[in-house]
Write a protein that holds these residues in place. Structure first.
Motif, PDB file in Angstrom:
ATOM      1  N   LEU A 159      -1.569   3.793  -5.011  1.00 60.91           N
ATOM      2  CA  LEU A 159      -0.642   4.668  -4.302  1.00 60.91           C
ATOM      3  C   LEU A 159      -0.491   6.007  -5.009  1.00 60.91           C
ATOM      4  O   LEU A 159      -0.631   6.096  -6.237  1.00 60.91           O
ATOM      5  CB  LEU A 159       0.741   3.999  -4.220  1.00 60.91           C
ATOM      6  CG  LEU A 159       0.807   2.606  -3.596  1.00 60.91           C
ATOM      7  CD1 LEU A 159       2.193   2.021  -3.781  1.00 60.91           C
ATOM      8  CD2 LEU A 159       0.446   2.661  -2.135  1.00 60.91           C
ATOM      9  N   GLN A 216       4.341   7.648  -2.882  1.00 55.62           N
ATOM     10  CA  GLN A 216       4.211   6.316  -2.308  1.00 55.62           C
ATOM     11  C   GLN A 216       4.701   5.259  -3.284  1.00 55.62           C
ATOM     12  O   GLN A 216       5.299   4.265  -2.874  1.00 55.62           O
ATOM     13  CB  GLN A 216       2.760   6.036  -1.925  1.00 55.62           C
ATOM     14  CG  GLN A 216       2.288   6.818  -0.742  1.00 55.62           C
ATOM     15  CD  GLN A 216       0.798   6.658  -0.520  1.00 55.62           C
ATOM     16  OE1 GLN A 216       0.086   6.050  -1.318  1.00 55.62           O
ATOM     17  NE2 GLN A 216       0.317   7.221   0.580  1.00 55.62           N
ATOM     18  N   LYS A 260      -0.185   8.399   3.571  1.00 53.52           N
ATOM     19  CA  LYS A 260       0.812   7.455   4.072  1.00 53.52           C
ATOM     20  C   LYS A 260       0.196   6.065   4.028  1.00 53.52           C
ATOM     21  O   LYS A 260      -0.578   5.690   4.897  1.00 53.52           O
ATOM     22  CB  LYS A 260       1.220   7.786   5.516  1.00 53.52           C
ATOM     23  CG  LYS A 260       1.786   9.160   5.700  1.00 53.52           C
ATOM     24  CD  LYS A 260       3.174   9.230   5.130  1.00 53.52           C
ATOM     25  CE  LYS A 260       3.774  10.592   5.415  1.00 53.52           C
ATOM     26  NZ  LYS A 260       5.009  10.803   4.731  1.00 53.52           N
ATOM     27  N   ASN A 261       0.553   5.278   3.022  1.00 55.11           N
ATOM     28  CA  ASN A 261      -0.055   3.967   2.843  1.00 55.11           C
ATOM     29  C   ASN A 261       0.306   3.032   3.993  1.00 55.11           C
ATOM     30  O   ASN A 261       1.468   2.952   4.390  1.00 55.11           O
ATOM     31  CB  ASN A 261       0.393   3.371   1.512  1.00 55.11           C
ATOM     32  CG  ASN A 261      -0.331   2.110   1.196  1.00 55.11           C
ATOM     33  OD1 ASN A 261       0.040   1.057   1.679  1.00 55.11           O
ATOM     34  ND2 ASN A 261      -1.375   2.221   0.390  1.00 55.11           N
TER      35      ASN A 261
END
Length: 188
Positions: free
Chosen positions: A79, A83, A46-47
């Motif tokens: 990413l 993402q 989860k960036n």
């Protein structure tokens, strides 16, 4: 923004040091370091910039969200695939306020890369249907609305889908305006 794999390398190094702390008898330090390593693993999946830009969008701060997303220089290396889909999804939502062609381009990329939640994909399809309807591509808009309905399994977007369908029906039943008919114009 650095490569996504560096986060895993940092997490591995912290985890290795946590093991050493356990071996050395420092149990509290080891537990803390394992939790710290878990944060880096979480940010791999989860960036942090995407999460922050979602929070900015929730507050209707489009400029702040665009500024935060601008920190991601190369989404392909920074990413994961999902993402990247959310990266282009956010860009498409922000661009839909001003430039429909750019928004469509970003949303098509998000659709191709995929999103992890089906209602997010339904939102992409519904937004693309709205863009197609505004560009007079009615068949494509209808197909995209059907796909959006199928993806919205929990009914989270049912109200928006109904409103969009009503707008499409009103637009198709409205009389078409013609600006100038060369055959019926008088010559001067």
């Amino acid at each position: 923004m650095f490569n996504k794999n560096i986060k895993l390398i940092i997490a591995g190094g912290i985890f290795a040091y946590a093991i050493y702390q356990f071996y050395d008898g420092e149990i509290g330090n080891g537990i803390f370091l394992i939790l710290l390593a878990a944060i880096f693993v979480l940010f791999y999946f989860k960036n942090e910039f995407i999460l922050l830009s979602f929070l900015k969008l929730r507050k209707q701060d489009f400029d702040g969200a665009k500024r935060i997303l601008g920190r991601i220089k190369n989404p392909a290396t920074a990413l994961t695939r999902k993402q990247q889909g959310y990266y282009y999804y956010l860009h498409g939502i922000m661009a839909s306020q001003s430039n429909l062609t750019q928004a469509e381009k970003h949303l098509r990329k998000a659709e191709k890369l995929g999103l992890s939640m089906s209602h997010d994909m339904a939102m992409v399809k519904m937004t693309l249907a709205g863009i197609a309807a505004q560009k007079n591509r009615k068949n494509e808009a209808k197909n995209l609305m059907k796909e959006a309905k199928a993806l919205d399994k929990r009914g989270m977007l049912s109200e928006q889908i109904k409103m969009m369908e009503q707008q499409m029906k009103r637009a198709s039943s409205a009389p078409k305006q013609h600006y100038g008919n060369r055959q019926n114009m008088r010559r001067r």
